[in-house]
Design an enzyme around this catalytic site. Structure first.
Site, PDB file in Angstrom:
ATOM      1  N   SER A 122       0.851  -1.192   0.000  1.00 55.70           N
ATOM      2  CA  SER A 122       0.000   0.000   0.000  1.00 55.70           C
ATOM      3  C   SER A 122       0.887   1.243   0.000  1.00 55.70           C
ATOM      4  CB  SER A 122      -0.908   0.003   1.232  1.00 55.70           C
ATOM      5  OG  SER A 122      -1.473   1.283   1.397  1.00 55.70           O
ATOM      6  N   HIS A 169      -1.284  -1.476  -3.888  1.00 55.99           N
ATOM      7  CA  HIS A 169      -2.590  -1.128  -3.297  1.00 55.99           C
ATOM      8  C   HIS A 169      -2.637   0.394  -3.154  1.00 55.99           C
ATOM      9  CE1 HIS A 169      -5.747  -2.156  -0.076  1.00 55.99           C
ATOM     10  NE2 HIS A 169      -5.472  -0.903   0.228  1.00 55.99           N
ATOM     11  N   MET A 174      -9.009   8.191  -1.144  1.00 54.44           N
ATOM     12  CA  MET A 174      -9.870   8.751  -0.083  1.00 54.44           C
ATOM     13  C   MET A 174     -10.377  10.123  -0.527  1.00 54.44           C
ATOM     14  SD  MET A 174      -7.657   7.810   3.310  1.00 54.44           S
ATOM     15  CE  MET A 174      -6.668   6.306   3.389  1.00 54.44           C
ATOM     16  N   HIS A 229      -8.310   0.864  -3.816  1.00 57.49           N
ATOM     17  CA  HIS A 229      -9.190   0.668  -2.662  1.00 57.49           C
ATOM     18  C   HIS A 229      -9.940   1.981  -2.481  1.00 57.49           C
ATOM     19  CE1 HIS A 229      -9.375   0.070   2.012  1.00 57.49           C
ATOM     20  NE2 HIS A 229     -10.567   0.076   1.453  1.00 57.49           N
ATOM     21  N   MET A 253     -11.276  -4.882   6.729  1.00 53.13           N
ATOM     22  CA  MET A 253     -10.476  -3.807   7.325  1.00 53.13           C
ATOM     23  C   MET A 253     -10.127  -4.192   8.764  1.00 53.13           C
ATOM     24  SD  MET A 253      -9.984  -1.516   5.018  1.00 53.13           S
ATOM     25  CE  MET A 253      -9.133  -0.355   6.083  1.00 53.13           C
ATOM     26  N   ASP A 271      -6.448  -5.579   5.611  1.00 58.33           N
ATOM     27  CA  ASP A 271      -5.863  -4.254   5.370  1.00 58.33           C
ATOM     28  C   ASP A 271      -5.874  -3.443   6.660  1.00 58.33           C
ATOM     29  OD1 ASP A 271      -4.890  -1.992   4.124  1.00 58.33           O
ATOM     30  OD2 ASP A 271      -6.772  -1.470   3.140  1.00 58.33           O
ATOM     31  N   ASP A 328      -4.701   3.596  -2.001  1.00 61.46           N
ATOM     32  CA  ASP A 328      -5.794   4.026  -1.134  1.00 61.46           C
ATOM     33  C   ASP A 328      -6.358   5.355  -1.615  1.00 61.46           C
ATOM     34  OD1 ASP A 328      -5.942   1.933   0.834  1.00 61.46           O
ATOM     35  OD2 ASP A 328      -3.966   2.602   1.531  1.00 61.46           O
ATOM     36  N   MET A 379     -12.099   4.414  -0.881  1.00 61.93           N
ATOM     37  CA  MET A 379     -12.755   4.868   0.340  1.00 61.93           C
ATOM     38  C   MET A 379     -13.426   6.198   0.004  1.00 61.93           C
ATOM     39  SD  MET A 379      -9.699   3.671   2.854  1.00 61.93           S
ATOM     40  CE  MET A 379      -8.579   3.581   1.460  1.00 61.93           C
TER      41      MET A 379
HETATM   42  C1  DX5 Z   1      -6.313   2.545   5.584  1.00 58.61           C
HETATM   43  C2  DX5 Z   1      -5.839   1.996   4.266  1.00 58.61           C
HETATM   44  C3  DX5 Z   1      -4.756   0.985   4.409  1.00 58.61           C
HETATM   45  C4  DX5 Z   1      -3.481   1.566   4.958  1.00 58.61           C
HETATM   46  C5  DX5 Z   1      -2.728   0.521   5.714  1.00 58.61           C
HETATM   47  O1  DX5 Z   1      -7.439   3.287   5.367  1.00 58.61           O
HETATM   48  O2  DX5 Z   1      -6.891   1.380   3.578  1.00 58.61           O
HETATM   49  O3  DX5 Z   1      -4.505   0.359   3.149  1.00 58.61           O
HETATM   50  O4  DX5 Z   1      -2.684   2.070   3.923  1.00 58.61           O
HETATM   51  O5  DX5 Z   1      -1.682   1.135   6.395  1.00 58.61           O
HETATM   52  P1  DX5 Z   1      -0.848   0.340   7.501  1.00 58.61           P
HETATM   53  O6  DX5 Z   1      -0.335  -0.897   6.830  1.00 58.61           O
HETATM   54  O7  DX5 Z   1       0.215   1.296   7.897  1.00 58.61           O
HETATM   55  O8  DX5 Z   1      -1.800   0.023   8.598  1.00 58.61           O
HETATM   56 ZN    ZN Z   2      -6.352   0.171   1.792  1.00 53.05          ZN
END
Ligand code: DX5
Ligand code: ZN
Length: 219
Positions: free
Chosen positions: A7, A31, A35, A64, A135, A173, A33, A66
Site C-alpha cells: 500500500s 494497493h 480517499m 481501494h 479492514m 488491510d 488508497d 474509500m
Molecule cells: C487505511 C488503508 C490501508 C493503509 C494501511 O485506510 O486502507 O490500506 O494504507 O496502512 P498500515 O499498513 O500502515 O496500517
Molecule cells: Zn487500503
C-alpha cells in the site's frame, strides 16, 4: 499461499515510481488508497496517480476506494489502467450495479467492510466479486494498530468462500506486520496489504521481502 499488496499510502510521493520499483519484486499488487474527504476524513490520490504508475509497473494496480459514490469514478480508474477496484459496502449498500460496471470496464471488483460492519454483509455478493477486504483498522490512515476482531471475520468469510467453492481472495488491510500478517494467513487470508510496515521501514525492500515470506507461509 497468500500474496503481498504494497500500500503506497506510506510511501514518499515525491519518488513514487522509485518506491514502487523497490518493492515490486516482492509485491503481487500495488494497493492504492483512494480517499475523498467524505467517506473518510483524509484526501489522497486518484486516477491521475494510477495513470502515472501504469507504465512504471506490470504489477496489479488495485484501487481501494474509500469514497462516496464510487460508481462515478469507475470510468476514470479504468482509463487510467487500474486492474482491480474495491468499493466499500458502507458507501454502496446495494453494490451490484457498481460491481457490474467495474466488470464491464474490465476491472476485477471487490467489496470492503469496515471494522464495524459484519463480514456476513458481503456473503450475498461473493459470486460476483474477486476480492473481499476485511479492514483491520478504521479506514483513513496508515500506521494504526491491528484490530484482532478482524481475525474471526477473516475465518468466517474464508469458510463461506470455501463452502461455495469460489476463488475469491480475502485481503486484510490495516496494521499488518510480520506478526499480525502471520495470524491473518492462519485465519485464511490470501492477501496481506501493508503500508507503514513496508514504506516506513528503514529498508522497504527487505521489509516487503519479509512480509512476502510470511504471506507464502515461510516467514
Ligand atoms: C487505511 C488503508 C490501508 C493503509 C494501511 O485506510 O486502507 O490500506 O494504507 O496502512 P498500515 O499498513 O500502515 O496500517
Ligand atoms: Zn487500503
Amino acid at each position: 499461499m497468500a500474496k503481498l499488496a504494497a500500500s503506497i499510502l506510506s510511501a514518499d510521493f515525491g519518488h513514487l515510481a522509485d518506491q514502487v520499483k523497490l518493492v515490486e519484486p516482492y509485491a503481487d499488487a500495488i494497493h492504492i488508497d483512494v480517499m475523498d474527504a467524505h467517506f473518510v476524513p483524509p484526501l489522497t490520490v486518484g486516477p491521475v496517480v494510477v495513470g502515472s504508475l501504469r507504465p512504471v509497473t506490470d504489477r496489479v494496480l488495485h484501487c481501494h476506494l474509500m469514497v462516496e459514490h464510487p460508481e462515478r469514478l469507475l470510468d476514470d480508474f479504468a482509463e487510467a489502467g487500474a486492474d482491480m477496484v474495491t468499493i466499500h459496502l458502507e458507501a454502496a449498500p446495494e453494490p451490484e450495479p457498481v460491481i457490474g460496471k467495474a466488470k464491464e470496464r474490465g476491472m476485477r471488483p471487490g467489496l470492503a467492510v469496515n471494522p464495524g460492519t459484519p463480514v456476513e454483509a458481503v456473503f450475498p455478493f461473493l459470486e460476483e466479486i474477486g476480492n473481499v477486504i476485511v479492514m483491520s483498522v478504521e479506514p483513513g490512515w496508515a500506521g494504526q494498530a491491528f484490530l484482532p476482531e478482524a481475525l474471526p471475520k477473516v475465518e468466517a468469510v474464508r469458510r463461506e468462500i470455501d463452502r461455495r467453492g469460489l476463488a475469491v481472495d480475502v485481503e486484510v488491510d490495516g496494521g499488518i506486520n510480520v506478526d499480525t500478517g502471520r495470524r491473518c494467513v492462519a485465519a485464511g487470508a490470501t492477501v496481506l496489504a501493508a503500508a507503514s510496515a513496508i514504506f516506513r521501514a528503514p529498508d522497504p525492500a527487505a521489509a516487503a521481502a519479509a512480509l512476502a515470506a510470511v504471506a507464502r507461509g515461510e516467514g
